[in-house]
Design an enzyme around this catalytic site. Structure first.
Site, mmCIF file in Angstrom:
data_model
loop_
_atom_site.group_PDB
_atom_site.id
_atom_site.type_symbol
_atom_site.label_atom_id
_atom_site.label_comp_id
_atom_site.label_asym_id
_atom_site.label_seq_id
_atom_site.Cartn_x
_atom_site.Cartn_y
_atom_site.Cartn_z
ATOM 1 N N LYS A 185 10.121 13.529 -0.214
ATOM 2 C CA LYS A 185 10.709 12.265 -0.662
ATOM 3 C C LYS A 185 10.341 11.979 -2.119
ATOM 4 C CE LYS A 185 10.789 7.301 0.042
ATOM 5 N NZ LYS A 185 10.165 6.142 0.646
ATOM 6 N N ASP B 194 11.347 -3.363 -9.081
ATOM 7 C CA ASP B 194 12.159 -3.955 -8.039
ATOM 8 C C ASP B 194 13.101 -2.856 -7.587
ATOM 9 O OD1 ASP B 194 12.788 -6.014 -6.272
ATOM 10 O OD2 ASP B 194 14.519 -6.619 -7.453
ATOM 11 N N ASP C 14 14.198 3.570 4.944
ATOM 12 C CA ASP C 14 14.107 5.036 4.990
ATOM 13 C C ASP C 14 14.669 5.661 6.276
ATOM 14 O OD1 ASP C 14 12.998 4.923 2.473
ATOM 15 O OD2 ASP C 14 11.010 5.638 3.066
ATOM 16 N N ALA D 52 0.826 -1.220 0.000
ATOM 17 C CA ALA D 52 0.000 0.000 0.000
ATOM 18 C C ALA D 52 0.856 1.264 0.000
ATOM 19 C CB ALA D 52 -0.932 -0.015 1.208
ATOM 20 N N HIS D 53 1.995 1.241 0.724
ATOM 21 C CA HIS D 53 2.885 2.419 0.759
ATOM 22 C C HIS D 53 3.405 2.732 -0.640
ATOM 23 C CE1 HIS D 53 3.062 2.742 5.106
ATOM 24 N NE2 HIS D 53 3.372 1.461 5.202
#
Length: 190
Positions: free
Chosen positions: A171, A69, A151, A11-12
């Site tokens: 970001k 990927d 992150d 979902a992110h």
């Protein structure tokens, strides 16, 4: 509006990519097409894994799609975790993966690293690839609560904050995935 299947159930990732491509494209996840199986990722490069995902969807569903990927490459670790970034510790537990990176880098001064993304697009029977990367370094301890994956320990060159300390907009304007997705969106817009 162009509708595309994104070979992910993360979902992110879906939110991040949708924010980058904007309203011209409607992205659907694997769950949206009732694909609940684990798509193999047995390649030894980001290209191979991205291609595997889209080839799988084209072969099984016959849909236009893209997959990516991504991974973290750390110079002092000879490019590790690389294509194994999501399961570096032997599991998909990112806390364990981050801990392993920090353990392996203990006492090592060279912390240079980069995030890389390769996107494979299968569109109307043709395959296209788009790449993005961002250089930076690994810090000694986690900082920030946003983002995902590595992150909290990665600071991009020219910045003083980790990806996890940045807003989504910050970001998404510089990340490896943003660079690759912007190339994908530009290609689709033509």
């Amino acid at each position: 509006m162009i509708e595309l299947i994104f070979a992910t159930n993360n979902a992110h990732k879906l939110e991040e990519v949708q924010a980058i491509v904007g309203k011209k494209f409607l992205l659907k996840s694997l769950a949206d097409i009732d694909c609940h199986e684990d798509i193999p990722e047995t390649g030894v490069t980001f290209h191979e894994n991205a291609k595997q995902k889209t080839d799988y969807l084209v072969n099984k569903y016959g849909l236009n799609c893209f997959g990516d990927d991504s991974g973290l490459e750390i110079d002092a670790l000879n490019g590790e975790p690389g294509v194994y970034s999501a399961r570096y510790s032997g599991s998909r537990d990112m806390e364990k993966n981050i801990n392993l990176v920090l353990e392996k880098l203990a006492g090592i001064a060279n912390r240079t690293a980069r995030f890389k993304t390769v996107i494979s697009l299968n569109l109307n029977g043709q395959q296209h690839f788009f790449e993005g990367s961002i250089e930076g370094h690994i810090i000694d301890e986690r900082k920030g609560a946003d983002g995902f994956g590595y992150d909290p320990i990665f600071i991009p060159n020219g910045y003083s904050k980790t990806f996890a300390e940045m807003t989504a907009d910050e970001k998404n304007s510089i990340s490896h995935r943003a660079v690759a997705v912007q190339k994908l969106a530009a290609f689709l817009s033509n």
